[in-house]
Design an enzyme around this catalytic site. Sequence first.
Site, PDB file in Angstrom:
ATOM      1  CE  LYS A  12      -0.229   3.002   4.766  1.00 25.02           C
ATOM      2  NZ  LYS A  12      -0.104   3.033   6.214  1.00 25.02           N
TER       3      LYS A  12
ATOM      4  N   GLY B  63       4.948   1.104   4.743  1.00 20.74           N
ATOM      5  CA  GLY B  63       6.279   1.714   4.628  1.00 20.74           C
ATOM      6  C   GLY B  63       7.304   0.883   3.867  1.00 20.74           C
TER       7      GLY B  63
ATOM      8  CD  GLU C 189      -2.983   5.053   6.980  1.00 13.80           C
ATOM      9  OE1 GLU C 189      -2.949   5.142   5.739  1.00 13.80           O
ATOM     10  OE2 GLU C 189      -2.040   4.562   7.661  1.00 13.80           O
TER      11      GLU C 189
ATOM     12  CD  GLU D  12      -3.399  -3.094   7.313  1.00  8.45           C
ATOM     13  OE1 GLU D  12      -2.248  -3.220   6.916  1.00  8.45           O
ATOM     14  OE2 GLU D  12      -4.120  -2.131   7.038  1.00  8.45           O
TER      15      GLU D  12
ATOM     16  N   GLY E 199       2.494   1.722  10.852  1.00  9.12           N
ATOM     17  CA  GLY E 199       3.434   2.839  10.746  1.00  9.12           C
ATOM     18  C   GLY E 199       4.126   3.195  12.040  1.00  9.12           C
TER      19      GLY E 199
ATOM     20  CG  ASN F  23      -1.742   1.187   1.430  1.00 13.65           C
ATOM     21  OD1 ASN F  23      -1.762   2.064   0.560  1.00 13.65           O
ATOM     22  ND2 ASN F  23      -2.432   1.265   2.546  1.00 13.65           N
TER      23      ASN F  23
ATOM     24  CG  HIS G  95      -5.789   1.403   5.276  1.00 17.49           C
ATOM     25  ND1 HIS G  95      -5.389   2.356   6.187  1.00 17.49           N
ATOM     26  CD2 HIS G  95      -4.751   0.552   5.142  1.00 17.49           C
ATOM     27  CE1 HIS G  95      -4.148   2.091   6.563  1.00 17.49           C
ATOM     28  NE2 HIS G  95      -3.730   1.007   5.944  1.00 17.49           N
TER      29      HIS G  95
HETATM   30  P1  PGA Z   1       2.925  -0.137   7.676  1.00 17.27           P
HETATM   31  O1  PGA Z   1       1.454   0.080   7.055  1.00 17.27           O
HETATM   32  O2  PGA Z   1       3.502  -1.373   7.038  1.00 17.27           O
HETATM   33  O3  PGA Z   1       3.680   1.111   7.290  1.00 17.27           O
HETATM   34  O4  PGA Z   1       2.762  -0.279   9.145  1.00 17.27           O
HETATM   35  C1  PGA Z   1       0.582  -1.002   6.880  1.00 17.27           C
HETATM   36  C2  PGA Z   1      -0.713  -0.534   6.273  1.00 17.27           C
HETATM   37  O5  PGA Z   1      -1.168   0.574   6.581  1.00 17.27           O
HETATM   38  O6  PGA Z   1      -1.339  -1.254   5.464  1.00 17.27           O
END
Ligand code: PGA
Length: 252
Positions: free
Chosen positions: A12, A236, A98, A168, A174, A10, A96
């Site tokens: 983002k 990330g 977010e 998740e 993150g 992802n 997601h």
């Molecule tokens: P992350 O994000 O690997 O940066 O923790 C995972 C995600 O939001 O799908």
Amino acid sequence: MSRTPLIAGNWKMFKTGPEAVAEATRLVELASGVANTDIMIAPTLLSLPLVSGAVAGSNVKLGVQNLFYENEGAYTGEVSAGMAKAAGAEYAIIGHSERRQYFGETDDAVCKKVKASIDGGIIPILCIGETEAQRDEEKTFSVLDKQITNGLNSFCSRDLDPLVLAYEPVWAIGTGKTATPEQVAEIHEYIRSLINRLFGNELAMSIRILYGGSVKPDNVSELMSLGDVDGALVGGASLDADAFIQIIRYDR
Ligand code: PGA
């Protein structure tokens, strides 16, 4: 039943079009020859058509990070499953954390988006997970139960054949804090048993359940060794093809 692992990136709101094309081109090179693992990256919508050219004919597939549930209409700023598909997307990340947190996405909207994806021939990756406060209050199971029950409301198991789930924990996204293997194993087992209860054993055995939240090259093997973990949703560490390929090749 064997479930083909899916390693999904992802991206983002990172990378301009040319940056996305360069990274995807490098990933295509590195991933050529990878067999028995499905690979997906979800760049920004603006980059999608460009990246689609870069990955054409390769084993790197594309996804969108969101879509809207109507086919078309006066919905400023949105794109439909049909439009995503026409631009080269085969997957859609839905719900997601977010999107839930910053854009007010509800389980009801998530449910409509899952349906629109499946109807539009796009594989939905439905994201679920508890916040740190919810875990501290021992509400993890009830939160997941509600997100799955409401997010998949009024589906029957046959319709859900393409569905992928991604657990998740919000506190692990993150943050560099990964859930422990014990926590992941416990939750994934719970999710599979919930799918069994709601939709029957066949779907429960075939559905892929990804883990997401600070997955890195150095923790992926342990996570993927857990019986109910069928892949990873990576933020990330997916932005850099050299790191992402190590996650894709977790078993080598
Ligand atoms: P992350 O994000 O690997 O940066 O923790 C995972 C995600 O939001 O799908």
